[in-house]
Write a protein that holds these residues in place. Structure first.
Motif, PDB file in Angstrom:
ATOM      1  N   LYS A  57       0.838  -1.196   0.000  1.00  0.00           N
ATOM      2  CA  LYS A  57       0.000   0.000   0.000  1.00  0.00           C
ATOM      3  C   LYS A  57       0.878   1.254   0.000  1.00  0.00           C
ATOM      4  O   LYS A  57       1.819   1.362   0.777  1.00  0.00           O
ATOM      5  CB  LYS A  57      -0.922   0.002   1.215  1.00  0.00           C
ATOM      6  CG  LYS A  57      -1.933  -1.130   1.198  1.00  0.00           C
ATOM      7  CD  LYS A  57      -2.803  -1.100   2.447  1.00  0.00           C
ATOM      8  CE  LYS A  57      -3.807  -2.255   2.435  1.00  0.00           C
ATOM      9  NZ  LYS A  57      -4.648  -2.276   3.662  1.00  0.00           N
ATOM     10  N   SER A  58       0.537   2.204  -0.865  1.00  0.00           N
ATOM     11  CA  SER A  58       1.332   3.424  -0.980  1.00  0.00           C
ATOM     12  C   SER A  58       0.725   4.551  -0.165  1.00  0.00           C
ATOM     13  O   SER A  58      -0.481   4.810  -0.270  1.00  0.00           O
ATOM     14  CB  SER A  58       1.416   3.861  -2.450  1.00  0.00           C
ATOM     15  OG  SER A  58       2.078   2.893  -3.235  1.00  0.00           O
ATOM     16  N   PRO A  59       1.533   5.236   0.633  1.00  0.00           N
ATOM     17  CA  PRO A  59       1.014   6.420   1.315  1.00  0.00           C
ATOM     18  C   PRO A  59       0.676   7.500   0.290  1.00  0.00           C
ATOM     19  O   PRO A  59       1.338   7.609  -0.751  1.00  0.00           O
ATOM     20  CB  PRO A  59       2.177   6.847   2.218  1.00  0.00           C
ATOM     21  CG  PRO A  59       3.401   6.260   1.592  1.00  0.00           C
ATOM     22  CD  PRO A  59       2.963   4.998   0.918  1.00  0.00           C
ATOM     23  N   ARG A  60      -0.353   8.291   0.543  1.00  0.00           N
ATOM     24  CA  ARG A  60      -0.728   9.362  -0.363  1.00  0.00           C
ATOM     25  C   ARG A  60       0.136  10.589  -0.091  1.00  0.00           C
ATOM     26  O   ARG A  60       0.473  10.899   1.056  1.00  0.00           O
ATOM     27  CB  ARG A  60      -2.208   9.689  -0.211  1.00  0.00           C
ATOM     28  CG  ARG A  60      -3.119   8.503  -0.521  1.00  0.00           C
ATOM     29  CD  ARG A  60      -4.575   8.868  -0.388  1.00  0.00           C
ATOM     30  NE  ARG A  60      -4.981   9.813  -1.407  1.00  0.00           N
ATOM     31  CZ  ARG A  60      -5.310   9.464  -2.663  1.00  0.00           C
ATOM     32  NH1 ARG A  60      -5.264   8.195  -3.034  1.00  0.00           N
ATOM     33  NH2 ARG A  60      -5.674  10.392  -3.546  1.00  0.00           N
ATOM     34  N   TYR A  61       0.475  11.281  -1.170  1.00  0.00           N
ATOM     35  CA  TYR A  61       1.363  12.438  -1.057  1.00  0.00           C
ATOM     36  C   TYR A  61       0.850  13.435  -0.028  1.00  0.00           C
ATOM     37  O   TYR A  61       1.611  13.930   0.818  1.00  0.00           O
ATOM     38  CB  TYR A  61       1.517  13.104  -2.433  1.00  0.00           C
ATOM     39  CG  TYR A  61       2.331  14.370  -2.406  1.00  0.00           C
ATOM     40  CD1 TYR A  61       3.719  14.323  -2.387  1.00  0.00           C
ATOM     41  CD2 TYR A  61       1.710  15.622  -2.374  1.00  0.00           C
ATOM     42  CE1 TYR A  61       4.478  15.485  -2.356  1.00  0.00           C
ATOM     43  CE2 TYR A  61       2.460  16.789  -2.339  1.00  0.00           C
ATOM     44  CZ  TYR A  61       3.842  16.715  -2.333  1.00  0.00           C
ATOM     45  OH  TYR A  61       4.585  17.869  -2.285  1.00  0.00           O
TER      46      TYR A  61
END
Length: 395
Positions: free
Chosen positions: A206-210
């Motif tokens: 899962k990628s953290p949101r900017y």
């Protein structure tokens, strides 16, 4: 290079000057990248991200199958990435890696891809160091393309070329300082616990949101090690070039390549390219050649390293992999730069700590980026690597 008592210590760089700015090192792999090459790499680098080794997991991901980590690019290159920084003869010397800078271009490496390289010697500077007196910091550039001509990455490697006799005399890494640490059962249990927690920290990718990331955010702590002769050997063999018969010289007509010339290393630390035609051990770097000091204590002591020690290319891979794991499947590292302060020695562990230090609303590629700063330390608190990377995250 023998120095008389009281004489000025000098580094003879005259043979290096003629190669500045010129294309060098025309080595090319025969075969394309395989899924096993990728799996071998992440296994050796202890990077348990399942998109790089678990076929079923990878098929169900956005990638639709195994994909190589960005760190893998160097495994598809000859010379661990540093060879174009080591051309010309500097008598009485050896080489260790000093750092890497990478630019990536958004093209992933997958099974079936074949990378080709353009290599160039950029130049050097000479600095007086506590380690070995006058020391050359040489730079070499490598441009990686795939079989379609697409840019994959560019690397600028910095290599340290130093006088072996002077390094031994100064004893910065003397063997009396390098007895490998013996770890207790409880200590190992703590290391394994931290390692497992890191694996679980983002196994789903899962990628953290900017917009959710803040300056000062810390990445999960990672640990690699304890390092051993076995782990160093595994890392060496994960580089495709170190498997027998995987590459050839492919020098263009009318071009002279200095890659096979005497670099000024000791006889027991130099490839024997003629002998390797019959006995491939003589050119594989592990049994014989400049990398053999990584696992051979006597050879390591002879070149001022005091004992078995790890690879700069591995440290840079730990750097990239740690940040990529946090960034997740939708994250991407566009640029990174590292400085190596010391090798990872046998018996040590490497603790990897990183944090977000800046947010860039519009990077060079037009994307918002976060800048991550990373540091690697030993169990004694000694810093062995520092670096920064610019990472794209989803909005």
């Amino acid at each position: 290079m023998s120095q008389s008592e009281g004489a000025e210590v000098k580094l003879d760089t005259s043979d290096v000057d003629k190669w500045i700015g010129k294309p060098v090192v025309f080595a090319e792999f025969w075969d394309e990248c395989s899924a096993t090459d990728i799996r071998r790499w992440v296994q050796a680098l202890d990077y348990a991200n399942p998109i790089h080794w678990d076929e079923q997991f990878a098929k169900e991901s956005k990638f639709g199958g195994l994909v190589a980590p960005q760190s893998f690019t160097v495994a598809m290159d000859y010379g661990h990435g540093c060879h174009p920084a080591c051309v010309g003869k500097v008598p009485g010397t050896h080489l260790i890696f000093a750092g890497e800078e990478w630019w990536f271009y958004g093209t992933p490496v997958r099974p079936g891809d074949k990378l080709t390289q353009e290599r160039r010697f950029d130049g050097y500077s000479v600095t007086d160091t506590a380690f070995a007196g006058p020391t050359m910091f040489a730079r070499g550039d490598t441009l990686h393309r795939n079989q379609h001509g697409a840019l994959v990455a560019k690397e600028r490697a910095t290599a340290i070329r130093y006088l072996v006799e002077e390094a031994n005399k100064r004893g910065t890494y003397g063997k009396e300082k390098r007895a490998p640490k013996k770890w207790t059962k409880d200590e190992l249990a703590e290391i394994h616990k931290l390692r497992h927690e890191w694996i679980l920290s983002n196994r789903e990718g899962k990628s953290p949101r900017y917009e959710d990331v803040k300056v000062g955010d810390k990445l999960p702590r990672r640990v690699v090690g304890p390092h051993s002769v076995v782990s160093f050997a595994n890392e060496c063999r994960a580089h495709k070039q170190n498997i027998w018969g995987t590459w050839r010289w492919n020098v263009p007509d009318g071009v002279y390549d200095p890659a096979k010339e005497d670099a000024g290393f000791g006889a027991d630390m130099t490839y024997d390219h003629e002998a390797r035609k019959v006995d491939p051990r003589m050119g594989d770097g592990l049994y014989h050649g400049p990398s053999s000091g990584h696992i051979n204590q006597e050879k390591a002591e002879n070149i001022g390293m005091g004992g078995a020690y790890g690879y700069g290319a591995s440290m840079n891979a730990w750097f990239l992999d740690t940040i990529a794991y946090w960034a997740g499947h939708d994250g991407y590292i566009w640029h990174s730069k590292t400085q190596f302060r010391s090798p990872a020695f046998e018996g040590d562990v490497t603790f990897i700590d990183a944090e977000v230090v800046d947010k860039i609303e519009q990077g060079p590629n037009g994307f918002p980026l976060v800048q991550v700063q990373l540091k690697m330390t030993t169990q004694n608190g000694d810093t062995i690597l520092t670096g920064k990377a610019e990472v794209q995250l989803p909005n």
